[in-house]
Design a protein around this motif. Structure first.
Motif, PDB file in Angstrom:
ATOM      1  N   VAL A  68      -5.669  -5.122  -4.300  1.00 40.94           N
ATOM      2  CA  VAL A  68      -6.485  -4.039  -3.740  1.00 40.94           C
ATOM      3  C   VAL A  68      -6.610  -2.898  -4.754  1.00 40.94           C
ATOM      4  O   VAL A  68      -7.699  -2.348  -4.960  1.00 40.94           O
ATOM      5  CB  VAL A  68      -5.892  -3.538  -2.401  1.00 40.94           C
ATOM      6  CG1 VAL A  68      -6.610  -2.290  -1.923  1.00 40.94           C
ATOM      7  CG2 VAL A  68      -5.979  -4.636  -1.346  1.00 40.94           C
ATOM      8  N   ALA A  69      -5.493  -2.566  -5.430  1.00 44.96           N
ATOM      9  CA  ALA A  69      -5.526  -1.505  -6.456  1.00 44.96           C
ATOM     10  C   ALA A  69      -6.464  -1.914  -7.593  1.00 44.96           C
ATOM     11  O   ALA A  69      -7.241  -1.085  -8.094  1.00 44.96           O
ATOM     12  CB  ALA A  69      -4.117  -1.250  -6.992  1.00 44.96           C
ATOM     13  N   GLU A  70      -6.418  -3.179  -7.994  1.00 49.20           N
ATOM     14  CA  GLU A  70      -7.294  -3.653  -9.075  1.00 49.20           C
ATOM     15  C   GLU A  70      -8.763  -3.584  -8.655  1.00 49.20           C
ATOM     16  O   GLU A  70      -9.634  -3.225  -9.452  1.00 49.20           O
ATOM     17  CB  GLU A  70      -6.920  -5.086  -9.466  1.00 49.20           C
ATOM     18  CG  GLU A  70      -5.645  -5.140 -10.312  1.00 49.20           C
ATOM     19  CD  GLU A  70      -5.031  -6.541 -10.420  1.00 49.20           C
ATOM     20  OE1 GLU A  70      -3.970  -6.661 -11.041  1.00 49.20           O
ATOM     21  OE2 GLU A  70      -5.622  -7.499  -9.859  1.00 49.20           O
ATOM     22  N   LEU A  71      -9.033  -3.908  -7.380  1.00 51.78           N
ATOM     23  CA  LEU A  71     -10.401  -3.819  -6.843  1.00 51.78           C
ATOM     24  C   LEU A  71     -10.916  -2.386  -6.902  1.00 51.78           C
ATOM     25  O   LEU A  71     -12.037  -2.125  -7.343  1.00 51.78           O
ATOM     26  CB  LEU A  71     -10.415  -4.258  -5.382  1.00 51.78           C
ATOM     27  CG  LEU A  71     -10.783  -5.689  -5.037  1.00 51.78           C
ATOM     28  CD1 LEU A  71     -10.792  -5.858  -3.514  1.00 51.78           C
ATOM     29  CD2 LEU A  71     -12.139  -6.075  -5.605  1.00 51.78           C
TER      30      LEU A  71
ATOM     31  N   LYS B 274     -14.059  -1.662  -9.370  1.00 54.93           N
ATOM     32  CA  LYS B 274     -15.317  -1.337  -8.690  1.00 54.93           C
ATOM     33  C   LYS B 274     -15.529   0.164  -8.547  1.00 54.93           C
ATOM     34  O   LYS B 274     -16.536   0.596  -7.967  1.00 54.93           O
ATOM     35  CB  LYS B 274     -15.368  -2.023  -7.327  1.00 54.93           C
ATOM     36  CG  LYS B 274     -15.417  -3.549  -7.453  1.00 54.93           C
ATOM     37  CD  LYS B 274     -15.706  -4.219  -6.132  1.00 54.93           C
ATOM     38  CE  LYS B 274     -15.754  -5.723  -6.270  1.00 54.93           C
ATOM     39  NZ  LYS B 274     -16.938  -6.228  -6.981  1.00 54.93           N
ATOM     40  N   ASN B 275     -14.571   0.941  -9.034  1.00 53.11           N
ATOM     41  CA  ASN B 275     -14.668   2.401  -8.982  1.00 53.11           C
ATOM     42  C   ASN B 275     -14.924   2.918  -7.560  1.00 53.11           C
ATOM     43  O   ASN B 275     -15.848   3.695  -7.319  1.00 53.11           O
ATOM     44  CB  ASN B 275     -15.763   2.888  -9.946  1.00 53.11           C
ATOM     45  CG  ASN B 275     -15.623   4.360 -10.255  1.00 53.11           C
ATOM     46  OD1 ASN B 275     -14.520   4.893 -10.221  1.00 53.11           O
ATOM     47  ND2 ASN B 275     -16.733   5.020 -10.526  1.00 53.11           N
ATOM     48  N   ILE B 276     -14.108   2.445  -6.626  1.00 54.21           N
ATOM     49  CA  ILE B 276     -14.262   2.847  -5.221  1.00 54.21           C
ATOM     50  C   ILE B 276     -12.965   3.481  -4.718  1.00 54.21           C
ATOM     51  O   ILE B 276     -11.898   3.261  -5.288  1.00 54.21           O
ATOM     52  CB  ILE B 276     -14.628   1.650  -4.311  1.00 54.21           C
ATOM     53  CG1 ILE B 276     -13.648   0.485  -4.550  1.00 54.21           C
ATOM     54  CG2 ILE B 276     -16.058   1.205  -4.542  1.00 54.21           C
ATOM     55  CD1 ILE B 276     -13.826  -0.671  -3.605  1.00 54.21           C
ATOM     56  N   GLY B 277     -13.087   4.253  -3.655  1.00 52.54           N
ATOM     57  CA  GLY B 277     -11.932   4.988  -3.145  1.00 52.54           C
ATOM     58  C   GLY B 277     -11.304   4.376  -1.915  1.00 52.54           C
ATOM     59  O   GLY B 277     -10.235   4.804  -1.486  1.00 52.54           O
TER      60      GLY B 277
ATOM     61  N   GLY C 273      -8.481  -2.616   9.646  1.00 51.81           N
ATOM     62  CA  GLY C 273      -7.737  -1.589   8.937  1.00 51.81           C
ATOM     63  C   GLY C 273      -8.561  -1.029   7.797  1.00 51.81           C
ATOM     64  O   GLY C 273      -9.657  -1.507   7.491  1.00 51.81           O
ATOM     65  N   ILE C 274      -8.013   0.026   7.205  1.00 52.45           N
ATOM     66  CA  ILE C 274      -8.676   0.634   6.044  1.00 52.45           C
ATOM     67  C   ILE C 274      -7.573   1.177   5.136  1.00 52.45           C
ATOM     68  O   ILE C 274      -6.514   1.593   5.617  1.00 52.45           O
ATOM     69  CB  ILE C 274      -9.675   1.728   6.493  1.00 52.45           C
ATOM     70  CG1 ILE C 274     -10.620   2.125   5.355  1.00 52.45           C
ATOM     71  CG2 ILE C 274      -8.963   2.940   7.054  1.00 52.45           C
ATOM     72  CD1 ILE C 274     -11.847   2.919   5.826  1.00 52.45           C
ATOM     73  N   VAL C 275      -7.811   1.122   3.835  1.00 53.88           N
ATOM     74  CA  VAL C 275      -6.827   1.669   2.910  1.00 53.88           C
ATOM     75  C   VAL C 275      -7.566   2.448   1.822  1.00 53.88           C
ATOM     76  O   VAL C 275      -8.597   1.993   1.306  1.00 53.88           O
ATOM     77  CB  VAL C 275      -5.906   0.551   2.347  1.00 53.88           C
ATOM     78  CG1 VAL C 275      -6.637  -0.409   1.444  1.00 53.88           C
ATOM     79  CG2 VAL C 275      -4.711   1.137   1.612  1.00 53.88           C
TER      80      VAL C 275
END
Lengths: 141, 141
Positions: free
Chosen positions: B23-26, B30-33, B45-47
């Motif tokens: 997830v951290a690599e994604l 992808k430059n997303i928060g 869920g959401i992280v």
């Protein structure tokens, strides 16, 4: 209007040798998204919650969260003079690609922090005032 | 205008058993928060990058970043129907205290993501159009 009028005057800052763990705890307890790293009152780095998330992946094998924050902070920190106008601050954020700028005095000492959220809040307040002028001038229906 | 018109239609989502490391690599690549956690196309869920920063402090002694994202995700995820209006979406963000809402269809399936940034961009575009109307109507100096 200068950014010093609208910026946050109380900036959470630590020295470069502060542990990553302590910085994470600060962000959590104070509900903030970034911490300025300063030496002799002058900004030498900045670290955001996103930096903490993405830059400490290999820490488990290398001393973990006890590592100093200087290892993961952004070193080329853009700062902005306290007497800068709002429009110029927006231009600086645009060209630097950042949402937060440490505010410094003429001697380069840290005196505040201006964020994109602060500027949006200011614009929203100004629009709110405009809405009230329009409300007063409009005919009663 | 419904939020589906302005929301991001391509939402990065993973299943609950995906590793925190992935997830951290994604988020990085992808430059997303934030990443939505979904099962059978429905958000569970959401992280956010901030969650990654502040919720995985004790991971070094407990399996590290190979732990599933379900361990740190926010489970009571607020979602919003795609036919909701912009004003109601703002109200929902205000009452939930969040800046991001997964957008779902009538069947509860994930079809988008709306963020406070998307709404600010829309308002800025509308104000830009208004500025052009004013510019056309103003006397030439």
């Amino acid at each position: 209007m200068s950014i010093y009028t609208v910026c946050q005057k109380s900036v959470v800052n630590v020295t470069p040798d502060t542990s990553v763990r302590f910085v994470a705890e600060l962000m959590n307890s104070k509900n903030i998204g970034c911490v300025v790293i300063a030496e002799d009152q002058k900004p030498v780095g900045i670290v955001t919650d996103r930096d903490l998330a993405l830059r400490r992946e290999n820490f488990c094998t290398e001393g973990g969260d006890d590592e100093p924050v200087s290892r993961i902070m952004t070193r080329e920190v853009c700062t902005i003079r306290k007497d800068t106008g709002i429009f110029d601050a927006i231009q600086e954020m645009k060209s630097s690609g950042v949402r937060r700028l440490p505010v410094v005095d003429a001697g380069g000492r840290l005196v505040g922090l201006i964020t994109l959220d602060d500027i949006i809040r200011l614009l929203a307040r100004e629009l709110g005032e405009i809405a009230r002028i329009i409300g007063k001038e409009s005919p009663k229906i």
